[in-house]
Design an enzyme around this catalytic site. Structure first.
Site, PDB file in Angstrom:
ATOM      1  N   ASP A 230       0.813  -1.218   0.000  1.00 19.59           N
ATOM      2  CA  ASP A 230       0.000   0.000   0.000  1.00 19.59           C
ATOM      3  C   ASP A 230       0.846   1.268   0.000  1.00 19.59           C
ATOM      4  O   ASP A 230       0.321   2.354  -0.210  1.00 19.59           O
ATOM      5  CB  ASP A 230      -0.928   0.003   1.230  1.00 19.59           C
ATOM      6  CG  ASP A 230      -2.016   1.056   1.141  1.00 19.59           C
ATOM      7  OD1 ASP A 230      -2.603   1.210   0.058  1.00 19.59           O
ATOM      8  OD2 ASP A 230      -2.274   1.731   2.151  1.00 19.59           O
ATOM      9  N   SER A 251      -7.630   5.190   0.095  1.00 20.28           N
ATOM     10  CA  SER A 251      -8.010   3.998  -0.643  1.00 20.28           C
ATOM     11  C   SER A 251      -9.438   3.584  -0.294  1.00 20.28           C
ATOM     12  O   SER A 251      -9.885   3.725   0.845  1.00 20.28           O
ATOM     13  CB  SER A 251      -7.048   2.846  -0.344  1.00 20.28           C
ATOM     14  OG  SER A 251      -7.031   2.565   1.043  1.00 20.28           O
ATOM     15  N   GLN A 301      -6.059  -1.636  -6.519  1.00 16.88           N
ATOM     16  CA  GLN A 301      -6.638  -0.731  -5.543  1.00 16.88           C
ATOM     17  C   GLN A 301      -7.396   0.382  -6.250  1.00 16.88           C
ATOM     18  O   GLN A 301      -6.974   0.862  -7.301  1.00 16.88           O
ATOM     19  CB  GLN A 301      -5.543  -0.116  -4.662  1.00 16.88           C
ATOM     20  CG  GLN A 301      -6.056   0.785  -3.543  1.00 16.88           C
ATOM     21  CD  GLN A 301      -4.919   1.357  -2.706  1.00 16.88           C
ATOM     22  OE1 GLN A 301      -4.564   2.518  -2.838  1.00 16.88           O
ATOM     23  NE2 GLN A 301      -4.339   0.524  -1.848  1.00 16.88           N
TER      24      GLN A 301
END
Length: 316
Positions: A230, A251, A301
């Site tokens: 991430d 996100s 994502q």
């Protein structure tokens, strides 16, 4: 060296409160003062893995193929249809549901809770080792090895040595340098952070966990990779839009598929690209490659990105 990775000793080290209830604390909090999404994904995957029984673990391989799909729960406020932000001042509780235990796959659902409210949900599946003649993968990009590249810290230090560096940039770089991120990062083609020219929405990093993890249960390396995946991921979508000032970025969901065994404390190439952005949202895709060219992990994502108009377009 042999120093134990802080990702094991602190960041992903959950406290078991009940059979399927865990508590996680925070290590690194970004400048946004929201919880780092990678930490929540990694801790949730740790909780899911601990809820796989010992009998199941004996039936599973040392490196389970598992997937985790994380979706943030909406706040429910119509005027503010954005994800519930994590609170870095309190721990996160992880409540696991043993959704399904089958012959080939075991599925675990995880709910992360703060202040009595779910901040996201996660579903992870663990697969029995199965061979198949149906195999293929993309080809790893040809890039310089990590030994030939500078770390992110070295690049920042190089910028700071410039006597003509504007004070606002110097403060920004010092702030980044002070962050205690437990990841080693070596950008392959680092962008000029002071240039506002458009760039292709693609970037390449060599990444690894700081410290020693060693040969251990592959689920541990999967959880560490979830944390790593991430970092700077959604930022790939901003490369063609660098003239805009970011107001808000978070996100919405994060998915991962683990394909082959790997060591998260060894250098891996993180290939990131953003095929689309629009409507205050952006999609990014990523691939983590082992140094020998094996595709180990695939990520995807979607996130919310809100920006301010550049000065020349401002209506003020």
């Amino acid at each position: 060296g042999d120093l134990r990775s802080v990702l094991l000793t602190s960041v992903l080290n959950l406290e078991r409160l009940e059979l399927d209830l865990f508590r996680g604390r925070h290590h690194w909090v970004p400048a946004t003062q929201r919880l780092f999404g990678g930490q929540i994904v990694g801790q949730a995957l740790v909780a899911a893995a601990r809820a796989v029984s010992r009998d199941e673990q004996r039936a599973r391989p040392a490196w389970p193929r598992c997937s985790a799909c994380v979706g943030w729960v909406p706040s429910g406020v119509a005027e503010r249809p954005i994800p519930v932000p994590g609170d870095p001042s309190v721990p996160v509780l992880y409540e696991v549901e043993r959704t399904r235990t089958g012959k080939s796959f075991s599925v675990r659902s995880v709910k992360a809770i703060q202040h009595g409210q779910p901040i996201f949900t996660c579903q992870a599946s663990f697969q029995l080792c199965q061979s198949s003649p149906v195999q293929h993968q993309f080809t790893m990009p040809a890039v310089p090895p990590p030994e030939e590249l500078l770390t992110q810290e070295e690049l920042i230090q190089k910028f700071l040595q410039n006597p003509n560096l504007a004070e606002r940039y110097r403060k920004h770089l010092n702030k980044i340098q002070a962050e205690d991120v437990p990841i080693d990062i070596k950008p392959v083609n680092p962008p000029d952070m002071f240039c506002s020219e458009q760039q292709e929405p693609k970037q390449l990093f060599w990444v690894r966990a700081r410290g020693y993890i060693g040969e251990t249960d592959m689920k541990v390396h999967c959880c560490v990779a979830a944390y790593i995946s991430d970092y700077a991921f959604l930022g790939t979508a901003l490369l063609p839009h660098r003239r805009y000032h970011i107001k808000f970025m978070v996100s919405l969901d994060h998915s991962m598929w683990f394909h082959a065994p790997f060591r998260a404390d060894h250098w891996m190439l993180y290939e990131c690209e953003s095929p689309w952005a629009g409507g205050s949202r952006a999609l990014v895709q990523g691939r983590l490659w082992r140094r020998d060219g094996v595709l180990a992990v695939t990520c995807a994502q979607e996130g919310v990105i809100r920006v301010k108009q550049p000065l020349e377009e401002s209506k003020l």
